[in-house]
Design a protein around this motif. Structure first.
Motif, PDB file in Angstrom:
ATOM      1  N   ALA A  49       0.798  -1.217  -0.068  1.00 53.50           N
ATOM      2  CA  ALA A  49      -0.161  -0.015  -0.075  1.00 53.50           C
ATOM      3  C   ALA A  49       0.827   1.355   0.005  1.00 53.50           C
ATOM      4  N   TYR A  50       0.768   1.964  -1.054  1.00 51.85           N
ATOM      5  CA  TYR A  50       1.480   3.285  -1.189  1.00 51.85           C
ATOM      6  C   TYR A  50       1.457   4.173  -0.055  1.00 51.85           C
ATOM      7  N   ASN A  51       2.295   4.763   0.653  1.00 47.05           N
ATOM      8  CA  ASN A  51       2.234   5.843   1.720  1.00 47.05           C
ATOM      9  C   ASN A  51       1.553   5.710   2.707  1.00 47.05           C
ATOM     10  N   ALA A  52       1.204   4.211   3.020  1.00 43.19           N
ATOM     11  CA  ALA A  52       0.696   3.815   4.304  1.00 43.19           C
ATOM     12  C   ALA A  52       1.249   4.173   5.578  1.00 43.19           C
ATOM     13  N   SER A  53       2.636   4.003   5.402  1.00 46.60           N
ATOM     14  CA  SER A  53       3.447   4.382   6.598  1.00 46.60           C
ATOM     15  C   SER A  53       3.498   5.694   6.987  1.00 46.60           C
ATOM     16  N   ALA A  54       3.784   6.734   5.975  1.00 47.76           N
ATOM     17  CA  ALA A  54       3.427   8.075   6.219  1.00 47.76           C
ATOM     18  C   ALA A  54       2.401   8.659   6.872  1.00 47.76           C
ATOM     19  N   GLU A  55       0.945   8.180   6.162  1.00 47.85           N
ATOM     20  CA  GLU A  55      -0.105   8.313   6.790  1.00 47.85           C
ATOM     21  C   GLU A  55      -0.436   7.835   8.351  1.00 47.85           C
ATOM     22  N   MET A  56       0.082   6.834   8.536  1.00 54.66           N
ATOM     23  CA  MET A  56       0.013   6.229   9.926  1.00 54.66           C
ATOM     24  C   MET A  56       0.733   7.348  10.822  1.00 54.66           C
ATOM     25  N   ARG A  57       1.804   7.339  10.744  1.00 59.44           N
ATOM     26  CA  ARG A  57       2.634   8.148  11.365  1.00 59.44           C
ATOM     27  C   ARG A  57       2.187   9.726  11.822  1.00 59.44           C
ATOM     28  N   ASN A  58       1.659  10.221  10.665  1.00 64.44           N
ATOM     29  CA  ASN A  58       1.055  11.739  10.853  1.00 64.44           C
ATOM     30  C   ASN A  58      -0.060  11.537  11.681  1.00 64.44           C
ATOM     31  N   LEU A  59      -0.966  10.300  11.429  1.00 58.58           N
ATOM     32  CA  LEU A  59      -2.257  10.327  12.023  1.00 58.58           C
ATOM     33  C   LEU A  59      -2.056   9.837  13.695  1.00 58.58           C
ATOM     34  N   LEU A  60      -1.060   9.055  13.839  1.00 56.95           N
ATOM     35  CA  LEU A  60      -0.834   8.862  15.100  1.00 56.95           C
ATOM     36  C   LEU A  60      -0.210  10.185  15.967  1.00 56.95           C
ATOM     37  N   SER A  61       0.543  11.101  15.309  1.00 59.68           N
ATOM     38  CA  SER A  61       0.985  12.179  15.931  1.00 59.68           C
ATOM     39  C   SER A  61      -0.387  13.067  16.008  1.00 59.68           C
ATOM     40  N   GLU A  62      -1.312  13.234  15.190  1.00 66.46           N
ATOM     41  CA  GLU A  62      -2.492  13.961  15.327  1.00 66.46           C
ATOM     42  C   GLU A  62      -3.443  13.384  16.492  1.00 66.46           C
ATOM     43  N   GLN A  63      -3.498  12.079  16.560  1.00 59.96           N
ATOM     44  CA  GLN A  63      -4.321  11.393  17.596  1.00 59.96           C
ATOM     45  C   GLN A  63      -3.979  11.537  19.050  1.00 59.96           C
ATOM     46  N   PHE A  64      -2.537  11.599  19.231  1.00 58.23           N
ATOM     47  CA  PHE A  64      -1.899  11.797  20.482  1.00 58.23           C
ATOM     48  C   PHE A  64      -2.176  13.210  20.818  1.00 58.23           C
ATOM     49  N   MET A  65      -1.991  14.077  19.813  1.00 57.47           N
ATOM     50  CA  MET A  65      -2.148  15.560  20.234  1.00 57.47           C
ATOM     51  C   MET A  65      -3.608  15.948  20.651  1.00 57.47           C
TER      52      MET A  65
END
Length: 175
Positions: A49-65
């Protein structure tokens, strides 16, 4: 008489507030009291899956914030570090649509993207992880009216958001 009613209402309201404060409910973070910051290590993507790791890392940061229990900082400054590995990305049909009479092509009306990932949380220098490896899934429904690739990417993004929300929930309430 009016003044007595106001005083009576005030006394009853204060009494209710006093009694309700002792019922054991807690407002605020449920996170471990010694852990204040977290770092998100680069997410490993074991799928195509293209770009899934970048999406997951960004969304983890968003959800923690959004949660606010932990402050997201760099790897060198964090009290704990989270490691995530995406193990599977799958697509399945949710709602079917009948055959197109003209072209005789079957096209599903709605799809579901599902992300499966593993995560663990460690405290640097400790042998045992703070949260041992745990598997979570996130899913999202999407429609593909035009560009299927763009719709799939958006479905993956929404499934990653759901998975990231679960990771944050399990991290901050694991006590």
């Amino acid at each position: 008489m009016m003044k007595a009613n106001k005083i009576a209402c005030l006394v009853i309201g204060l009494g209710m507030l006093l009694f309700s404060s002792g019922c054991g409910y807690q407002v605020g973070s449920l996170m471990h009291p010694q852990v204040k910051t977290i770092a998100i290590a680069p997410v490993v993507n074991d799928t195509l899956a293209y770009n899934a790791s970048a999406e997951m890392r960004n969304l983890l940061s968003e959800q923690f914030m959004l949660d606010g229990s932990l402050k997201v900082v760099s790897l060198s400054k964090a009290d704990c570090q989270i490691f995530v590995r995406i193990t599977q990305v799958a697509f399945s049909e949710v709602t079917e649509r009948s055959y197109d009479d003209e072209d005789e092509i079957f096209v599903p009306d709605e799809w579901q993207a599902t992300i499966t990932a593993e995560f663990s949380v460690i405290i640097p220098g400790r042998r045992e992880p703070l949260i041992p490896r745990r598997t979570i899934t996130g899913s999202a429904n999407f429609q593909a009216p035009g560009d299927m690739d763009a719709s799939r990417r958006r479905g993956i993004q929404q499934a990653c958001r759901e998975a990231a929300r679960k990771v944050v929930e399990f991290t901050t309430t694991a006590w």
